[in-house]
Design a protein around this motif. Structure first.
Motif, short mmCIF file in Angstrom:
data_model
loop_
_atom_site.label_atom_id
_atom_site.label_comp_id
_atom_site.label_asym_id
_atom_site.label_seq_id
_atom_site.Cartn_x
_atom_site.Cartn_y
_atom_site.Cartn_z
N SER A 10 0.67 -1.32 -0.11
CA SER A 10 0.06 -0.03 0.07
C SER A 10 0.94 1.14 0.08
CB SER A 10 -0.97 -0.02 1.31
OG SER A 10 -0.19 -0.03 2.34
N TYR A 11 2.08 1.36 0.26
CA TYR A 11 3.11 2.32 0.46
C TYR A 11 4.18 2.36 -0.58
CZ TYR A 11 1.18 3.16 4.97
OH TYR A 11 0.23 3.60 5.90
N VAL A 12 3.94 1.51 -1.62
CA VAL A 12 4.87 1.58 -2.68
C VAL A 12 5.18 2.86 -3.39
CG1 VAL A 12 5.43 0.49 -4.83
CG2 VAL A 12 4.92 -1.05 -3.09
N ASN A 13 3.86 3.54 -3.71
CA ASN A 13 3.88 4.67 -4.59
C ASN A 13 4.17 5.74 -3.80
OD1 ASN A 13 3.56 3.42 -7.03
ND2 ASN A 13 1.26 3.20 -6.64
N THR A 14 4.14 5.50 -2.36
CA THR A 14 4.43 6.81 -1.39
C THR A 14 5.76 7.27 -1.30
OG1 THR A 14 2.22 6.04 -0.27
CG2 THR A 14 3.75 7.71 0.93
N THR A 15 6.40 6.08 -1.20
CA THR A 15 7.95 6.55 -0.94
C THR A 15 8.86 6.20 -2.37
OG1 THR A 15 8.55 4.17 -0.31
CG2 THR A 15 7.76 5.77 1.16
N ASN A 16 8.28 5.47 -3.27
CA ASN A 16 9.04 5.25 -4.57
C ASN A 16 10.27 4.26 -4.10
OD1 ASN A 16 7.68 6.75 -6.29
ND2 ASN A 16 8.68 8.76 -5.96
N SER A 17 9.87 3.47 -3.28
CA SER A 17 10.90 2.42 -2.95
C SER A 17 10.32 1.16 -3.14
CB SER A 17 11.55 2.57 -1.54
OG SER A 17 10.40 2.46 -0.51
N GLY A 18 10.90 0.33 -3.98
CA GLY A 18 10.55 -1.19 -3.90
C GLY A 18 9.85 -1.20 -5.09
N ASN A 19 9.33 -0.54 -5.99
CA ASN A 19 8.39 -0.59 -6.86
C ASN A 19 9.38 -1.17 -8.01
OD1 ASN A 19 9.85 1.74 -7.09
ND2 ASN A 19 7.94 3.00 -7.89
N ASP A 20 10.32 -0.87 -8.22
CA ASP A 20 11.04 -1.53 -9.43
C ASP A 20 12.24 -2.34 -8.98
OD1 ASP A 20 9.58 -0.18 -11.39
OD2 ASP A 20 10.60 1.62 -11.30
N SER A 21 12.60 -2.53 -7.62
CA SER A 21 13.64 -3.22 -7.30
C SER A 21 13.59 -4.64 -7.00
CB SER A 21 14.01 -2.64 -6.08
OG SER A 21 14.11 -1.20 -6.31
N THR A 22 11.96 -5.25 -6.88
CA THR A 22 12.00 -6.93 -6.66
C THR A 22 12.06 -7.58 -7.88
OG1 THR A 22 9.61 -6.62 -6.91
CG2 THR A 22 10.57 -6.24 -4.65
N SER A 23 12.58 -8.80 -7.90
CA SER A 23 12.75 -9.49 -8.89
C SER A 23 11.61 -10.35 -8.81
CB SER A 23 13.88 -10.64 -8.59
OG SER A 23 13.64 -11.38 -7.59
N ASN A 24 11.37 -11.25 -10.01
CA ASN A 24 10.01 -11.97 -10.28
C ASN A 24 9.64 -12.83 -9.16
OD1 ASN A 24 9.90 -10.75 -12.56
ND2 ASN A 24 10.84 -12.34 -13.81
N ASP A 25 10.83 -13.49 -8.57
CA ASP A 25 10.42 -14.40 -7.32
C ASP A 25 10.27 -13.48 -5.86
OD1 ASP A 25 13.27 -13.95 -7.42
OD2 ASP A 25 13.84 -16.00 -7.09
N GLU A 26 10.31 -12.54 -5.86
CA GLU A 26 10.50 -11.87 -4.68
C GLU A 26 9.15 -11.23 -4.12
OE1 GLU A 26 14.94 -10.08 -3.76
OE2 GLU A 26 13.72 -8.98 -5.00
N ILE A 27 8.68 -11.28 -3.10
CA ILE A 27 7.32 -10.70 -2.71
C ILE A 27 7.76 -9.47 -1.77
CG2 ILE A 27 5.18 -11.04 -1.48
CD1 ILE A 27 5.58 -13.95 -2.21
N LEU A 28 7.38 -8.28 -2.07
CA LEU A 28 7.36 -7.27 -1.24
C LEU A 28 6.35 -7.38 0.06
CD1 LEU A 28 9.06 -4.40 -1.34
CD2 LEU A 28 6.64 -3.39 -2.09
N ASN A 29 7.00 -7.57 1.13
CA ASN A 29 6.31 -7.89 2.69
C ASN A 29 6.68 -7.20 3.75
OD1 ASN A 29 8.69 -9.09 2.85
ND2 ASN A 29 7.66 -11.22 2.90
N SER A 30 7.57 -6.19 3.58
CA SER A 30 8.26 -5.66 4.74
C SER A 30 8.05 -4.09 4.95
CB SER A 30 9.85 -5.97 5.12
OG SER A 30 9.76 -7.42 5.09
N VAL A 31 7.83 -3.64 5.99
CA VAL A 31 8.02 -2.08 6.31
C VAL A 31 8.82 -1.84 7.43
CG1 VAL A 31 6.51 -0.12 6.53
CG2 VAL A 31 5.35 -1.99 5.34
N PHE A 32 9.81 -0.86 7.34
CA PHE A 32 10.67 -0.54 8.25
C PHE A 32 10.32 0.80 8.79
CE2 PHE A 32 12.93 -3.66 5.36
CZ PHE A 32 13.19 -4.49 6.37
N VAL A 33 10.25 0.98 10.11
CA VAL A 33 9.66 2.11 10.86
C VAL A 33 10.68 2.59 12.02
CG1 VAL A 33 7.31 1.67 10.12
CG2 VAL A 33 8.04 0.89 12.35
N TYR A 34 10.43 3.73 12.56
CA TYR A 34 10.83 4.13 13.59
C TYR A 34 9.94 4.50 14.63
CZ TYR A 34 13.82 7.02 16.89
OH TYR A 34 14.26 7.47 17.98
#
Length: 226
Positions: A31-55
């Protein structure tokens, strides 16, 4: 890195305050891919975006809050995180959301901490001051804190023949030898104070060696900042 994930609502304020945290939740991450522009073009075909790092920090009125740092992939006990492109759009995750996801605290020395520590702590400074920092460091009052709003503590009110009544007070600063805060509830009984009033709060040890927070009802809104 701590490999144990558990529900966010299982952590206490003291566990997570000022900590860097790994949230494992595929829906939240995507849900946050487009918000930060991180991860949207960085995952390979067999990777699943599933982590959020916070403070985790404290907003005085909103309570425990979680600044999103970046996104990543967690699989087979291995973590990959992505470079963040957009730092202008700050995303804050609420405690309500955090309560219902799986999370773990990142250990010191994590590369994620090294990369995002300055950004995270500069953000948190906007929501604090020296007085609040000192109050948040007092572990003796942790048992009275609201776990979602840690600047708010349960305080007991006692007067004459009235029943003992517990109410929430939002701590603002330290006095000597008391704390100073704002009453958040309207009392059910006539204690001579009302919601919004400023009070002195004492931490007292009872005859049974138990600690109790007690409101000073003789000095409501009177010379309170001296």
């Amino acid at each position: 890195m701590d490999s144990t994930f558990k529900k966010g609502n299982e952590y206490s304020f003291r566990d997570i305050y000022g900590k860097f945290i790994h949230i494992l939740d595929m829906d939240l991450a995507n849900s946050y891919v487009n918000t930060t522009n991180s991860g949207n073009d960085s995952t390979s075909n067999d990777e699943i975006l599933n982590s959020v790092f916070v403070y985790c920090y404290v907003d005085h009125t909103v309570g425990l809050s979680f600044l999103m740092l970046t996104l990543g992939v967690y699989e087979d006990n291995r973590t990959k995180y992505f470079d963040r492109v957009d730092y202008d759009n700050r995303v804050v995750i609420s405690k309500d959301i955090f309560n219902n996801v799986n999370a773990r605290i990142l250990s010191e020395g994590s590369s994620i901490i090294d990369e995002y520590e300055t950004y995270a702590k500069e953000h948190a400074k906007m929501y604090s001051n020296e007085e609040l920092d000192r109050l948040r460091d007092i572990e003796l009052i942790d048992q009275f804190r609201n776990n979602d709003y840690p600047d708010d503590i349960i305080v007991y009110f006692s007067k004459d023949d009235l029943k003992l009544e517990a109410m929430w007070v939002r701590l603002e600063r330290e006095g000597k030898p008391y704390m100073i805060g704002q009453l958040l509830n309207e009392p059910d009984q006539d204690f001579g104070c009302n919601v919004g009033d400023t009070l002195r709060v004492y931490l007292i040890k009872t005859d049974d060696d138990e600690l109790i927070t007690l409101a000073d009802l003789d000095n409501v809104n009177k010379d309170i900042w001296e």
